[in-house]
Scaffold this motif. Sequence first.
Motif, PDB file in Angstrom:
ATOM      1  N   LYS A  88       0.860  -1.181   0.000  1.00  0.00           N
ATOM      2  CA  LYS A  88       0.000   0.000   0.000  1.00  0.00           C
ATOM      3  C   LYS A  88       0.900   1.236   0.000  1.00  0.00           C
ATOM      4  O   LYS A  88       1.844   1.319   0.779  1.00  0.00           O
ATOM      5  CB  LYS A  88      -0.914  -0.004   1.227  1.00  0.00           C
ATOM      6  CG  LYS A  88      -1.824   1.209   1.337  1.00  0.00           C
ATOM      7  CD  LYS A  88      -2.840   1.039   2.461  1.00  0.00           C
ATOM      8  CE  LYS A  88      -2.179   1.061   3.818  1.00  0.00           C
ATOM      9  NZ  LYS A  88      -3.178   1.073   4.921  1.00  0.00           N
ATOM     10  N   ALA A  89       0.612   2.187  -0.885  1.00  0.00           N
ATOM     11  CA  ALA A  89       1.433   3.401  -0.951  1.00  0.00           C
ATOM     12  C   ALA A  89       0.616   4.529  -1.562  1.00  0.00           C
ATOM     13  O   ALA A  89      -0.405   4.295  -2.218  1.00  0.00           O
ATOM     14  CB  ALA A  89       2.699   3.164  -1.766  1.00  0.00           C
ATOM     15  N   ARG A  90       1.091   5.759  -1.344  1.00  0.00           N
ATOM     16  CA  ARG A  90       0.428   6.950  -1.882  1.00  0.00           C
ATOM     17  C   ARG A  90       1.278   7.570  -2.985  1.00  0.00           C
ATOM     18  O   ARG A  90       2.477   7.338  -3.084  1.00  0.00           O
ATOM     19  CB  ARG A  90       0.188   7.979  -0.776  1.00  0.00           C
ATOM     20  CG  ARG A  90      -0.782   7.536   0.301  1.00  0.00           C
ATOM     21  CD  ARG A  90      -1.047   8.674   1.287  1.00  0.00           C
ATOM     22  NE  ARG A  90      -1.976   8.276   2.334  1.00  0.00           N
ATOM     23  CZ  ARG A  90      -1.607   7.718   3.477  1.00  0.00           C
ATOM     24  NH1 ARG A  90      -0.327   7.514   3.728  1.00  0.00           N
ATOM     25  NH2 ARG A  90      -2.511   7.385   4.378  1.00  0.00           N
ATOM     26  N   ALA A  91       0.612   8.413  -3.780  1.00  0.00           N
ATOM     27  CA  ALA A  91       1.308   9.159  -4.829  1.00  0.00           C
ATOM     28  C   ALA A  91       0.651  10.521  -4.989  1.00  0.00           C
ATOM     29  O   ALA A  91      -0.574  10.625  -4.943  1.00  0.00           O
ATOM     30  CB  ALA A  91       1.272   8.397  -6.156  1.00  0.00           C
ATOM     31  N   LEU A  92       1.465  11.527  -5.161  1.00  0.00           N
ATOM     32  CA  LEU A  92       0.963  12.882  -5.431  1.00  0.00           C
ATOM     33  C   LEU A  92       0.820  13.111  -6.923  1.00  0.00           C
ATOM     34  O   LEU A  92      -0.090  13.804  -7.369  1.00  0.00           O
ATOM     35  CB  LEU A  92       1.916  13.915  -4.824  1.00  0.00           C
ATOM     36  CG  LEU A  92       1.638  15.394  -5.130  1.00  0.00           C
ATOM     37  CD1 LEU A  92       0.233  15.803  -4.684  1.00  0.00           C
ATOM     38  CD2 LEU A  92       2.689  16.281  -4.456  1.00  0.00           C
ATOM     39  N   ASN A  93       1.713  12.541  -7.721  1.00  0.00           N
ATOM     40  CA  ASN A  93       1.683  12.728  -9.173  1.00  0.00           C
ATOM     41  C   ASN A  93       0.926  11.612  -9.888  1.00  0.00           C
ATOM     42  O   ASN A  93      -0.101  11.848 -10.500  1.00  0.00           O
ATOM     43  CB  ASN A  93       3.116  12.780  -9.717  1.00  0.00           C
ATOM     44  CG  ASN A  93       3.471  14.123 -10.306  1.00  0.00           C
ATOM     45  OD1 ASN A  93       2.851  15.134 -10.004  1.00  0.00           O
ATOM     46  ND2 ASN A  93       4.480  14.144 -11.157  1.00  0.00           N
ATOM     47  N   ASP A  94       1.467  10.391  -9.800  1.00  0.00           N
ATOM     48  CA  ASP A  94       0.879   9.311 -10.586  1.00  0.00           C
ATOM     49  C   ASP A  94       1.331   7.943 -10.098  1.00  0.00           C
ATOM     50  O   ASP A  94       2.316   7.799  -9.366  1.00  0.00           O
ATOM     51  CB  ASP A  94       1.226   9.455 -12.077  1.00  0.00           C
ATOM     52  CG  ASP A  94       2.722   9.619 -12.339  1.00  0.00           C
ATOM     53  OD1 ASP A  94       3.519   8.970 -11.649  1.00  0.00           O
ATOM     54  OD2 ASP A  94       3.091  10.414 -13.225  1.00  0.00           O
ATOM     55  N   ILE A  95       0.570   6.946 -10.520  1.00  0.00           N
ATOM     56  CA  ILE A  95       0.928   5.538 -10.365  1.00  0.00           C
ATOM     57  C   ILE A  95       0.981   4.973 -11.777  1.00  0.00           C
ATOM     58  O   ILE A  95      -0.004   5.042 -12.515  1.00  0.00           O
ATOM     59  CB  ILE A  95      -0.095   4.779  -9.510  1.00  0.00           C
ATOM     60  CG1 ILE A  95      -0.177   5.402  -8.108  1.00  0.00           C
ATOM     61  CG2 ILE A  95       0.284   3.300  -9.422  1.00  0.00           C
ATOM     62  CD1 ILE A  95      -1.300   4.842  -7.248  1.00  0.00           C
ATOM     63  N   VAL A  96       2.138   4.439 -12.146  1.00  0.00           N
ATOM     64  CA  VAL A  96       2.354   3.972 -13.515  1.00  0.00           C
ATOM     65  C   VAL A  96       2.498   2.457 -13.514  1.00  0.00           C
ATOM     66  O   VAL A  96       3.331   1.905 -12.787  1.00  0.00           O
ATOM     67  CB  VAL A  96       3.620   4.619 -14.128  1.00  0.00           C
ATOM     68  CG1 VAL A  96       3.851   4.103 -15.547  1.00  0.00           C
ATOM     69  CG2 VAL A  96       3.495   6.136 -14.126  1.00  0.00           C
ATOM     70  N   ILE A  97       1.678   1.799 -14.319  1.00  0.00           N
ATOM     71  CA  ILE A  97       1.812   0.361 -14.548  1.00  0.00           C
ATOM     72  C   ILE A  97       2.639   0.203 -15.813  1.00  0.00           C
ATOM     73  O   ILE A  97       2.236   0.657 -16.890  1.00  0.00           O
ATOM     74  CB  ILE A  97       0.442  -0.320 -14.735  1.00  0.00           C
ATOM     75  CG1 ILE A  97      -0.568   0.152 -13.673  1.00  0.00           C
ATOM     76  CG2 ILE A  97       0.601  -1.829 -14.742  1.00  0.00           C
ATOM     77  CD1 ILE A  97      -0.187  -0.153 -12.267  1.00  0.00           C
ATOM     78  N   THR A  98       3.795  -0.431 -15.691  1.00  0.00           N
ATOM     79  CA  THR A  98       4.683  -0.513 -16.846  1.00  0.00           C
ATOM     80  C   THR A  98       5.363  -1.875 -16.895  1.00  0.00           C
ATOM     81  O   THR A  98       5.407  -2.601 -15.888  1.00  0.00           O
ATOM     82  CB  THR A  98       5.745   0.611 -16.801  1.00  0.00           C
ATOM     83  OG1 THR A  98       6.512   0.600 -18.004  1.00  0.00           O
ATOM     84  CG2 THR A  98       6.682   0.437 -15.614  1.00  0.00           C
ATOM     85  N   ARG A  99       5.900  -2.208 -18.048  1.00  0.00           N
ATOM     86  CA  ARG A  99       6.541  -3.515 -18.203  1.00  0.00           C
ATOM     87  C   ARG A  99       7.844  -3.575 -17.405  1.00  0.00           C
ATOM     88  O   ARG A  99       8.492  -2.565 -17.152  1.00  0.00           O
ATOM     89  CB  ARG A  99       6.804  -3.782 -19.685  1.00  0.00           C
ATOM     90  CG  ARG A  99       7.607  -2.696 -20.377  1.00  0.00           C
ATOM     91  CD  ARG A  99       7.484  -2.819 -21.871  1.00  0.00           C
ATOM     92  NE  ARG A  99       8.236  -1.761 -22.560  1.00  0.00           N
ATOM     93  CZ  ARG A  99       8.082  -1.473 -23.842  1.00  0.00           C
ATOM     94  NH1 ARG A  99       7.235  -2.161 -24.577  1.00  0.00           N
ATOM     95  NH2 ARG A  99       8.782  -0.517 -24.400  1.00  0.00           N
ATOM     96  N   LYS A 100       8.214  -4.769 -17.051  1.00  0.00           N
ATOM     97  CA  LYS A 100       9.434  -5.008 -16.301  1.00  0.00           C
ATOM     98  C   LYS A 100      10.308  -5.969 -17.087  1.00  0.00           C
ATOM     99  O   LYS A 100       9.846  -7.002 -17.544  1.00  0.00           O
ATOM    100  CB  LYS A 100       9.107  -5.599 -14.918  1.00  0.00           C
ATOM    101  CG  LYS A 100      10.313  -5.859 -14.041  1.00  0.00           C
ATOM    102  CD  LYS A 100       9.895  -6.422 -12.686  1.00  0.00           C
ATOM    103  CE  LYS A 100      11.105  -6.666 -11.802  1.00  0.00           C
ATOM    104  NZ  LYS A 100      10.720  -7.245 -10.486  1.00  0.00           N
ATOM    105  N   GLY A 101      11.572  -5.613 -17.220  1.00  0.00           N
ATOM    106  CA  GLY A 101      12.480  -6.499 -17.940  1.00  0.00           C
ATOM    107  C   GLY A 101      12.419  -6.261 -19.433  1.00  0.00           C
ATOM    108  O   GLY A 101      12.423  -5.123 -19.911  1.00  0.00           O
ATOM    109  N   SER A 102      12.324  -7.345 -20.218  1.00  0.00           N
ATOM    110  CA  SER A 102      12.399  -7.261 -21.669  1.00  0.00           C
ATOM    111  C   SER A 102      11.196  -6.528 -22.244  1.00  0.00           C
ATOM    112  O   SER A 102      10.137  -6.430 -21.629  1.00  0.00           O
ATOM    113  CB  SER A 102      12.474  -8.668 -22.271  1.00  0.00           C
ATOM    114  OG  SER A 102      11.334  -9.417 -21.923  1.00  0.00           O
TER     115      SER A 102
END
Length: 284
Positions: free
Chosen positions: A135-149
């Motif tokens: 659990k965490a907070r963000a002021l700007n954004d939460i980005v779901i992005t690929r990891k690795g290749s």
Amino acid sequence: MEHFYVITNPMKDTGHRTACSIRDYLISHGKTCMIDIGTAKPGQEGYTYKDQVSEDVDCIIVLGGDGTLLQAAVDLAGRDIPFLGINLGTLGFLAEVNRTDVEEALGKLIHNEYVIEKRMMLLGKSYDRQGMKDKARALNDIVITRKGSLQIINFNVYVNGQLLHRYHADGMIISTPTGSTGYSLSAGGPIVEPKARLILLSPICSHSMQSRSMVLSPEDTVMVEIESTNSGEVQEVEAIFDGSHKVTLCTGDRIEIQESNKTTGIVKLSQVSFLEVLHRKMGD
């Protein structure tokens, strides 16, 4: 304001010279000031020892850039202490005071010539099959992005429990209005007045015609569910909060995002409007 706390980015404030200059100025005008020199423990995120910030602190002055201020805001979420950002970098929207204007800014603080803007934050809770894992907070954004290749991510996005769309994309940005001028803007998202209360969804390089951003109510709950690859293999992606805090998500995991009950106070010293600042930062 009587009691101040300075957080400085040691990579941008060499030898803490600017921080010490601010401290000396404030003390010479009868105020108290403490400097956090950014000596966080190994493996600890952020710059700030939370227990060093006393209850009587009226304002936190952050030296560095938007990234430093974002991290400080998350470190101290819930303390209800406003932040003044001093920009020691290049482009900055949160850190409104330039290095050359520090003394003038401090004078305004001392004489109470300021307003405090309340900015909404996001709360993200990630789950696996065993339950909540982070659990965490963000002021700007939460980005779901690929990891690795390099890979296309397959994920489902739900709003208030209802399926919005099945995406095949490089990721998704869930942003606040404050974050609308950051990564969300680069992905084609709209620019939003930062005092607004909205949740922005912006897919990253969507591999379909459904690539437009969406604007949601602050009361909405967004859920991103990670699917398997087209060949049935397990996917591994990352959820990144304000560019720093990272959580790994795998196929079957999900992250639920909603407006946090905490806000961040940003000290505004200038009467210049957001639109004029935007014009200056982004050019004609």
